[in-house]
Design a protein around this motif. Structure first.
Motif, PDB file in Angstrom:
ATOM      1  N   ILE A 175       0.833  -1.204   0.000  1.00  0.00           N
ATOM      2  CA  ILE A 175       0.000   0.000   0.000  1.00  0.00           C
ATOM      3  C   ILE A 175       0.871   1.259   0.000  1.00  0.00           C
ATOM      4  O   ILE A 175       1.999   1.268   0.502  1.00  0.00           O
ATOM      5  N   ASN A 176       0.323   2.331  -0.569  1.00  0.00           N
ATOM      6  CA  ASN A 176       1.009   3.618  -0.673  1.00  0.00           C
ATOM      7  C   ASN A 176       0.042   4.745  -0.335  1.00  0.00           C
ATOM      8  O   ASN A 176      -1.082   4.751  -0.830  1.00  0.00           O
ATOM      9  N   PHE A 177       0.480   5.686   0.496  1.00  0.00           N
ATOM     10  CA  PHE A 177      -0.269   6.931   0.679  1.00  0.00           C
ATOM     11  C   PHE A 177       0.579   7.916   1.463  1.00  0.00           C
ATOM     12  O   PHE A 177       1.566   7.543   2.107  1.00  0.00           O
ATOM     13  N   THR A 178       0.203   9.182   1.378  1.00  0.00           N
ATOM     14  CA  THR A 178       0.850  10.231   2.163  1.00  0.00           C
ATOM     15  C   THR A 178      -0.229  11.073   2.844  1.00  0.00           C
ATOM     16  O   THR A 178      -1.349  11.201   2.341  1.00  0.00           O
ATOM     17  N   VAL A 179       0.132  11.617   3.999  1.00  0.00           N
ATOM     18  CA  VAL A 179      -0.743  12.532   4.726  1.00  0.00           C
ATOM     19  C   VAL A 179      -0.008  13.856   4.838  1.00  0.00           C
ATOM     20  O   VAL A 179       1.085  13.920   5.403  1.00  0.00           O
ATOM     21  N   GLU A 180      -0.616  14.900   4.283  1.00  0.00           N
ATOM     22  CA  GLU A 180       0.037  16.205   4.268  1.00  0.00           C
ATOM     23  C   GLU A 180      -0.267  16.993   5.542  1.00  0.00           C
ATOM     24  O   GLU A 180      -1.305  16.809   6.176  1.00  0.00           O
ATOM     25  N   LYS A 181       0.653  17.871   5.869  1.00  0.00           N
ATOM     26  CA  LYS A 181       0.549  18.694   7.080  1.00  0.00           C
ATOM     27  C   LYS A 181      -0.754  19.495   7.078  1.00  0.00           C
ATOM     28  O   LYS A 181      -1.131  20.111   6.077  1.00  0.00           O
ATOM     29  N   GLY A 182      -1.451  19.467   8.215  1.00  0.00           N
ATOM     30  CA  GLY A 182      -2.674  20.231   8.369  1.00  0.00           C
ATOM     31  C   GLY A 182      -3.910  19.603   7.759  1.00  0.00           C
ATOM     32  O   GLY A 182      -4.998  20.171   7.829  1.00  0.00           O
ATOM     33  N   LYS A 183      -3.781  18.408   7.182  1.00  0.00           N
ATOM     34  CA  LYS A 183      -4.917  17.729   6.553  1.00  0.00           C
ATOM     35  C   LYS A 183      -5.470  16.649   7.477  1.00  0.00           C
ATOM     36  O   LYS A 183      -4.780  16.119   8.346  1.00  0.00           O
ATOM     37  N   THR A 184      -6.738  16.304   7.251  1.00  0.00           N
ATOM     38  CA  THR A 184      -7.359  15.173   7.925  1.00  0.00           C
ATOM     39  C   THR A 184      -7.556  14.071   6.900  1.00  0.00           C
ATOM     40  O   THR A 184      -8.234  14.266   5.884  1.00  0.00           O
TER      41      THR A 184
END
Length: 297
Positions: free
Chosen positions: A25-34
């Motif tokens: 699996i691949n994903f990123t969570v960006e700063k300030g996001k939910t």
């Protein structure tokens, strides 16, 4: 690592013995996001959380949290992460006061004001024992603990466990206000998808350890269309068609989710069933899209 990417997961794989539960699996969570990690029970959500928190080392792939490898997070890195893991953080034998005293000893940025605010909302004496609270009341204590840590990143794994609809809404209302006001980054998992439709910015749908779709929430339903069809004819054979994602019975006929755009729908349904129908297009919900992509079973 890009400083705007708070969580970065690449080609993550994990197995329990011969049972492979994560398939690259691949994903990123960006700063300030939910960010919503959505999947049925057993889809691989909690395993992913356990890897992010360093409880498990992945078989393959990379998992970075705040720029550090998750399985070797520094003490400073751990202080910047707040975790709510499958339900509640509270020790049942403690009172509210004892709970706060215990947790704040680990977090130098402890916010007494937010903890006091939520406890006043709860309306219980601070000597009240956790074990004598309802599930909903415990969830409010757990939320107060999580928010008072004043962490940069909040990770909530199946926050809704045991909560009725009212307490789930209350929990998210408090959390949403706090997150937006203080510009926190959140990763939240749930199998109750409709709870998150008002809350998340981006989402990933996972099923049996594989990513089915990942997109900003506004785009997650792209290419899926809902139709209401009033018909006494049996339309369930449509379930065998590749373009049909879900067929549900209603009191007046059927609700169908399909990959057929509205301009082609009437001709398509006639060609497949031999029945002339007038499909009424409707906007599907996030839950509709989730079921269409993962199935009912």
């Amino acid at each position: 690592m890009n400083s705007d990417k708070v969580i970065c997961i690449e080609n993550l794989e994990h197995s329990y013995g011969n049972n492979k539960v994560l398939h690259g699996i691949n994903f990123t969570v960006e700063k300030g996001k939910t960010f919503g990690l959505l999947g049925k029970n057993g889809a691989g959500k909690t395993t992913t959380i356990n890897i992010m928190m360093g409880f498990l080392a992945p078989d393959k792939g990379k998992c970075l949290v705040l720029g550090e490898a998750a399985h070797s997070l520094s003490p400073d890195g751990k202080k910047r992460i707040g975790l709510l893991h499958e339900g509640h953080l509270c020790y049942e034998f403690m009172s509210i006061d004892q709970t706060e005293k215990f947790y704040k000893s680990f977090y130098p940025q402890w916010d007494m004001e937010i903890f006091d605010y939520l406890m006043k909302k709860l309306g219980l004496n601070r000597k009240h024992k956790i074990k004598h609270m309802s599930c909903g009341q415990r969830s409010q204590v757990a939320l107060a603990i999580l928010m008072a840590q004043n962490a940069d990143v909040l990770i909530l794994d199946d926050f809704s466990m045991g909560l009725d609809a009212g307490y789930r809404r209350l929990f998210l209302d408090h959390l949403n206000f706090y997150v937006k006001e203080r510009k926190k980054t959140v990763l939240i998992t749930s199998h109750i998808v409709q709870d998150l439709e008002r809350f998340v910015d981006d989402a990933l749908i996972i099923d049996k350890g594989k990513v089915l779709r990942s997109a900003p929430l506004a785009e997650l339903k792209n290419g899926l269309y809902g139709y209401r069809i009033k018909s006494a004819q049996d339309l369930t054979p449509l379930e065998a068609e590749a373009e049909i994602r879900d067929v549900s019975h209603t009191s007046g006929g059927y609700e169908i989710i399909a990959e057929i755009p509205p301009q082609d729908a009437a001709v398509y349904f006639f060609s497949k069933t031999g029945v002339e129908v007038t499909p009424e297009n409707y906007d599907i919900t996030l839950e509709d899209a989730f079921i269409a992509l993962t199935g009912k079973y």
